[in-house]
Design a protein around this motif. Structure first.
Motif, PDB file in Angstrom:
ATOM      1  N   PRO A 329      56.400  51.540  67.014  1.00  0.00           N
ATOM      2  CA  PRO A 329      56.946  52.822  66.533  1.00  0.00           C
ATOM      3  C   PRO A 329      56.076  53.452  65.453  1.00  0.00           C
ATOM      4  O   PRO A 329      55.686  52.799  64.489  1.00  0.00           O
ATOM      5  N   GLY A 330      55.744  54.732  65.663  1.00  0.00           N
ATOM      6  CA  GLY A 330      54.939  55.476  64.707  1.00  0.00           C
ATOM      7  C   GLY A 330      53.452  55.314  64.892  1.00  0.00           C
ATOM      8  O   GLY A 330      52.658  56.074  64.320  1.00  0.00           O
ATOM      9  N   LEU A 331      53.017  54.330  65.689  1.00  0.00           N
ATOM     10  CA  LEU A 331      51.583  54.075  65.867  1.00  0.00           C
ATOM     11  C   LEU A 331      51.096  54.428  67.261  1.00  0.00           C
ATOM     12  O   LEU A 331      50.078  55.104  67.418  1.00  0.00           O
ATOM     13  N   GLY A 332      51.793  53.968  68.275  1.00  0.00           N
ATOM     14  CA  GLY A 332      51.336  54.246  69.630  1.00  0.00           C
ATOM     15  C   GLY A 332      51.904  53.262  70.629  1.00  0.00           C
ATOM     16  O   GLY A 332      52.816  52.480  70.318  1.00  0.00           O
ATOM     17  N   THR A 333      51.344  53.281  71.843  1.00  0.00           N
ATOM     18  CA  THR A 333      51.850  52.461  72.944  1.00  0.00           C
ATOM     19  C   THR A 333      50.702  51.741  73.625  1.00  0.00           C
ATOM     20  O   THR A 333      49.649  52.334  73.892  1.00  0.00           O
ATOM     21  N   LEU A 334      50.914  50.479  73.917  1.00  0.00           N
ATOM     22  CA  LEU A 334      49.950  49.680  74.675  1.00  0.00           C
ATOM     23  C   LEU A 334      50.417  49.622  76.123  1.00  0.00           C
ATOM     24  O   LEU A 334      51.480  49.081  76.425  1.00  0.00           O
ATOM     25  N   HIS A 335      49.608  50.210  77.021  1.00  0.00           N
ATOM     26  CA  HIS A 335      49.902  50.184  78.457  1.00  0.00           C
ATOM     27  C   HIS A 335      49.092  49.057  79.083  1.00  0.00           C
ATOM     28  O   HIS A 335      47.915  48.856  78.752  1.00  0.00           O
ATOM     29  N   GLU A 399      51.061  33.405  70.638  1.00  0.00           N
ATOM     30  CA  GLU A 399      51.317  32.315  69.684  1.00  0.00           C
ATOM     31  C   GLU A 399      50.195  32.180  68.652  1.00  0.00           C
ATOM     32  O   GLU A 399      49.661  31.087  68.409  1.00  0.00           O
ATOM     33  N   GLY A 400      49.778  33.310  68.080  1.00  0.00           N
ATOM     34  CA  GLY A 400      48.782  33.294  67.014  1.00  0.00           C
ATOM     35  C   GLY A 400      47.369  33.577  67.477  1.00  0.00           C
ATOM     36  O   GLY A 400      46.559  34.094  66.707  1.00  0.00           O
ATOM     37  N   ALA A 401      47.040  33.253  68.702  1.00  0.00           N
ATOM     38  CA  ALA A 401      45.696  33.516  69.210  1.00  0.00           C
ATOM     39  C   ALA A 401      45.567  34.991  69.563  1.00  0.00           C
ATOM     40  O   ALA A 401      46.440  35.567  70.216  1.00  0.00           O
ATOM     41  N   VAL A 402      44.443  35.625  69.145  1.00  0.00           N
ATOM     42  CA  VAL A 402      44.221  37.036  69.429  1.00  0.00           C
ATOM     43  C   VAL A 402      43.736  37.188  70.863  1.00  0.00           C
ATOM     44  O   VAL A 402      42.688  36.650  71.238  1.00  0.00           O
ATOM     45  N   LEU A 403      44.497  37.930  71.676  1.00  0.00           N
ATOM     46  CA  LEU A 403      44.095  38.216  73.052  1.00  0.00           C
ATOM     47  C   LEU A 403      43.273  39.495  73.132  1.00  0.00           C
ATOM     48  O   LEU A 403      42.347  39.602  73.938  1.00  0.00           O
ATOM     49  N   TRP A 404      43.629  40.459  72.289  1.00  0.00           N
ATOM     50  CA  TRP A 404      43.038  41.799  72.356  1.00  0.00           C
ATOM     51  C   TRP A 404      43.249  42.487  71.020  1.00  0.00           C
ATOM     52  O   TRP A 404      44.253  42.266  70.330  1.00  0.00           O
ATOM     53  N   ALA A 405      42.287  43.338  70.617  1.00  0.00           N
ATOM     54  CA  ALA A 405      42.426  44.150  69.414  1.00  0.00           C
ATOM     55  C   ALA A 405      41.956  45.560  69.725  1.00  0.00           C
ATOM     56  O   ALA A 405      40.920  45.743  70.388  1.00  0.00           O
ATOM     57  N   ALA A 406      42.700  46.574  69.271  1.00  0.00           N
ATOM     58  CA  ALA A 406      42.354  47.969  69.536  1.00  0.00           C
ATOM     59  C   ALA A 406      40.966  48.276  69.006  1.00  0.00           C
ATOM     60  O   ALA A 406      40.619  47.918  67.878  1.00  0.00           O
TER      61      ALA A 406
END
Length: 435
Positions: A329-335, A399-406
């Motif tokens: 909310p307020g930031l955007g949407t991940l499709h 579970e803590g591991a980063v899969l993806w970052a904008a």
């Protein structure tokens, strides 16, 4: 008034009248309804039912009857006014009215403020220590920041006395709001106590104060012209060059800073706060983390530039349950799009364990196969991303591991193999997603 409408309203425009049922708006309804025969515009009205008076239902019924008599469609907008709002009941009611007006269809919003209202507004602003823009009081025609409606005030040149005489001559009915007599409200105190005393010694006080407001409006326009000239060498997009700002004489620097803040939707701070903001962006050390709180935003400095930053939302982490899109909310949407050979493998997206969140600190990411794992904070600093953008960077975790970052994409440790089906994350910021 016909000349004013002809000047501002093109043929076929949709006019929305803010109709309270009081003397002023009842006269305006009567005149506008008659004008339709000469000027081709569509006219509708909205009555905002605040529910603050025991007579509110009776006023609403009166407005329905009056609009029906003039064949003017009426929207009855019931709103809730927060009596504990820090802005006070008057401020909360104004805000509720604004939202109600914006919810209606139309091109122009017409309200019935008159010359005496203008004089009262000028005095209120003067007693608050306002500058030329505040002393300009109410404009005849303007589009408020963030509004889709052009606001017209066709009666600003007409006195309350003349409106009363016109209503009586034409047999126009109206209702009286009993709160208008309550001198605990500052505007009412000016209307019933201060201005009558002024008129005893200065009979034309109302007209003179309205004329003074017009002079201040002209001065404010000239100050904006000066600010635009100064901005030509210092303002690029959303960035105001701090060195160029500091090189200006202090009065011109203050004027440019006001112009910069107003153009980005920031509510204008008081004189002391504005001077403090100017001092910090111009005089603080180059490595200082300048962050000046404004009423509805912040003024930040980064790499020699000043920026207006809206309130940064702190959304709750969104748990993925298998849906094709997740919204912060307020930031955007991940499709999440199905692709082959790109994105995340199906086993990486585990319902109830995969979470979309903002960066919290300590995240690590591998940009390419065989490349070292890097701290996300270090990557962001290398990209010269401003601190406030780093604070709200969307990150998808398992579970803590980063899969993806904008902005960086899928972690190479989780990249789907060639020719295998995958889920491709597609981040759309709030503004872009709503376009």
């Amino acid at each position: 008034m016909a000349d004013m409408v002809a000047r501002h309203v093109p043929a076929g425009a949709r006019l929305l009248l803010g109709f309270s049922g009081g003397l002023d708006s009842s006269v305006l309804l009567h005149v506008l309804a008659a004008l339709r025969a000469r000027h081709p515009f569509a006219l509708a009205a909205v009555h905002v039912h605040h529910g603050l008076s025991p007579n509110a239902d009776a006023w609403a019924d009166f407005c329905v009857r009056m609009c029906a008599a003039h064949a003017v469609p009426l929207t009855l907008a019931r709103v809730r006014v927060d009596c504990d709002d820090p802005a006070g009941i008057e401020g909360a009611a104004r805000q509720a009215r604004r939202h109600a007006f914006e919810a209606c269809s139309g091109d122009f919003l017409l309200t019935a403020q008159h010359r005496d209202d203008q004089a009262e507004t000028f005095l209120l602003q003067a007693l608050r220590g306002a500058g030329p823009k505040g002393l300009a009081a109410m404009a005849e025609c303007r589009r408020p920041s963030g509004s889709r409606l052009v606001h017209l005030r066709p009666l600003l040149a007409v006195s309350r006395e003349d409106l009363h005489a016109a209503a009586c001559a034409a047999g126009i009915e109206w209702v009286e709001d009993e709160s208008n007599a309550d001198t605990l409200y500052r505007r009412n105190a000016l209307r019933h106590r201060v201005l009558p005393a002024l008129r005893e010694h200065f009979p034309a006080a109302g007209a003179a104060l309205a004329r003074a407001a017009a002079h201040q409006a002209e001065a404010a326009g000239l100050l904006d012209e000066l600010a635009r000239l100064d901005a030509a060498g210092s303002l690029t997009g959303e960035r105001l060059d701090c060195a160029a700002l500091a090189a200006l004489p202090r009065a011109r620097a203050r004027n440019l800073l006001r112009y910069f803040l107003a153009g980005r939707g920031a509510r204008m701070p008081g004189a002391r706060r504005l001077d403090e903001a100017l001092r910090q962006v111009c005089d603080a050390r180059a490595d200082a983390q300048v962050r000046v709180a404004l009423e509805n935003a912040e003024l930040r400095r980064y790499r020699g530039g000043a920026y207006v930053v809206g309130a940064i939302p702190s959304p709750e982490p969104q748990v993925w349950l298998g849906e094709p899109a997740l919204t912060l909310p307020g930031l955007g949407t991940l499709h999440l799009r199905r692709e082959t050979g790109r994105g995340l493998p199906a086993e990486a997206l585990v319902p109830e364990r995969t979470v979309l969140d903002v960066r919290r600190g300590g995240e690590r990411l591998r940009l390419a196969a065989g490349a070292p794992t890097r701290n996300l904070k270090t990557l962001l600093q290398a990209c010269a991303l401003p601190p406030w953008e780093r604070e709200r960077l969307p990150v998808l975790r398992l579970e803590g591991a980063v899969l993806w970052a904008a902005g960086f994409g899928v972690n190479a440790d989780w990249q789907v193999t060639a020719d295998a089906p995958g889920w491709m994350p597609d981040w759309r910021p709030a503004a872009a997603d709503s376009a």
